[in-house]
Design an enzyme around this catalytic site. Sequence first.
Site, PDB file in Angstrom:
ATOM      1  N   HIS A 167       0.863  -1.180   0.000  1.00 58.11           N
ATOM      2  CA  HIS A 167       0.000   0.000   0.000  1.00 58.11           C
ATOM      3  C   HIS A 167       0.901   1.231   0.000  1.00 58.11           C
ATOM      4  CE1 HIS A 167      -3.046  -2.808   2.144  1.00 58.11           C
ATOM      5  NE2 HIS A 167      -3.165  -2.885   0.818  1.00 58.11           N
ATOM      6  N   GLU A 170       1.550   3.865   2.820  1.00 56.60           N
ATOM      7  CA  GLU A 170       2.118   3.400   4.082  1.00 56.60           C
ATOM      8  C   GLU A 170       3.649   3.486   4.004  1.00 56.60           C
ATOM      9  OE1 GLU A 170       0.231  -0.428   4.564  1.00 56.60           O
ATOM     10  OE2 GLU A 170      -1.757   0.479   4.386  1.00 56.60           O
ATOM     11  N   HIS A 260       3.606  -3.061   6.728  1.00 53.76           N
ATOM     12  CA  HIS A 260       2.503  -2.151   6.448  1.00 53.76           C
ATOM     13  C   HIS A 260       2.418  -1.035   7.490  1.00 53.76           C
ATOM     14  CE1 HIS A 260       0.145  -4.369   3.305  1.00 53.76           C
ATOM     15  NE2 HIS A 260       0.922  -5.361   3.730  1.00 53.76           N
ATOM     16  N   GLU A 336       2.513  -4.262  11.266  1.00 57.26           N
ATOM     17  CA  GLU A 336       1.776  -3.004  11.185  1.00 57.26           C
ATOM     18  C   GLU A 336       2.409  -1.966  12.102  1.00 57.26           C
ATOM     19  OE1 GLU A 336      -0.639  -2.332   9.167  1.00 57.26           O
ATOM     20  OE2 GLU A 336      -1.582  -4.234   8.594  1.00 57.26           O
TER      21      GLU A 336
END
Length: 376
Positions: A167, A170, A260, A336
């Site tokens: 993504h 990010e 991410h 994350e």
Amino acid sequence: MLTISTAFDSGAIDVISLEDPSHIRLNLRADNAAPLRQWFHFRLAGTAFRECVMHIENAGQSAYPGGWTDYAARASYDGVEWFTVPTSYENGVLTIRHQPQRDSVYYAYFEPYSFERHLQTLGHAQVTGEAVVQELGQTVDGRPLDLLRVGTPDAGKKKIWIIARQHPGETMAEWFAEGLVSALLDPHHAVARKLLTEAVFYIVPNMNPDGSVRGNLRTNAAGTNLNRAWFAPSIETSPEVLLVRDAMEQTGVDAFLDVHGDESIPHNFVAGCQDNPSFSERQRTLSATFKAAWLAASPDFQVEHGYGDGRFGPETLTMATNWVGDRFDCLAFTIEMPFKDTANLPVPDVGWNGERSAQFGVSVLTPLLAVVRDLR
């Protein structure tokens, strides 16, 4: 005269009204081929040291409106040093208040990571003599999709795959990858040296170069969310995933990390592939050892906050971590990091940023060392 420009790498914002510095009206711009919006990056010039109040009026229609609560926008005068500025969210409008100390200033959703820096990082890595850059193929827009191999393949060595920035918005993911690569190439880093006697690293620092340059939040130039394309990628709409999958089939995978950022949760955490029907006790044991070692290595890592089981339902095996964990029966995690500051160890002046992400990338080598001999 006030001006706003976005004609640079990852630039993105739509201007509604710019006449009054105390009431600048803006809209988030959607990805080029998908109705997803959250990322912004723009240059405001002509401020003449006046207080500027910027209202992003469609923030409530963003992909993750819950991400705006307790969020602070980033600003920079030189595009290198970034800091937080007062930001509030009310009635669907994100408001940024800042009195610049220079006549031009950049604002961004998170500290950007440019494609130029990406290429420089790869170039630096290969001239050390310890790494090899391989172009796997090209993206939808014709940019190179690069794989960085660190370590010398040899019989018995484990294959550790790490990908980042599926993504594009990010950007903390590529800062993480840069920190990890820097440590692997540091001849004085004991953990890295030991790991490289046991394993070879295959790293894709940027899975989505087109979306990164275009200033997209989640998709590539074809409008595809790459992290929902792993079950059946295509050369037309998701060549990035197809190319990496093909390379994995050639090397095999013993451990996999997909890096991410999360818009809403103010913590660093991991999500595994325990929702896979094929998830085994061996994978469970490896996962527990990995997490325990990372907890001991980095106070920035925690396991109390994250995603619950079953969160992604039928999408599960379309995601990289789940597909790879299932296909190769290996340790597999999504990492994350927050767009907000971390709640447990905040640094309010800068928030969670590129440097902290890079340091976190270095720290992941310790849990990898803890499990490397037990990998398949």
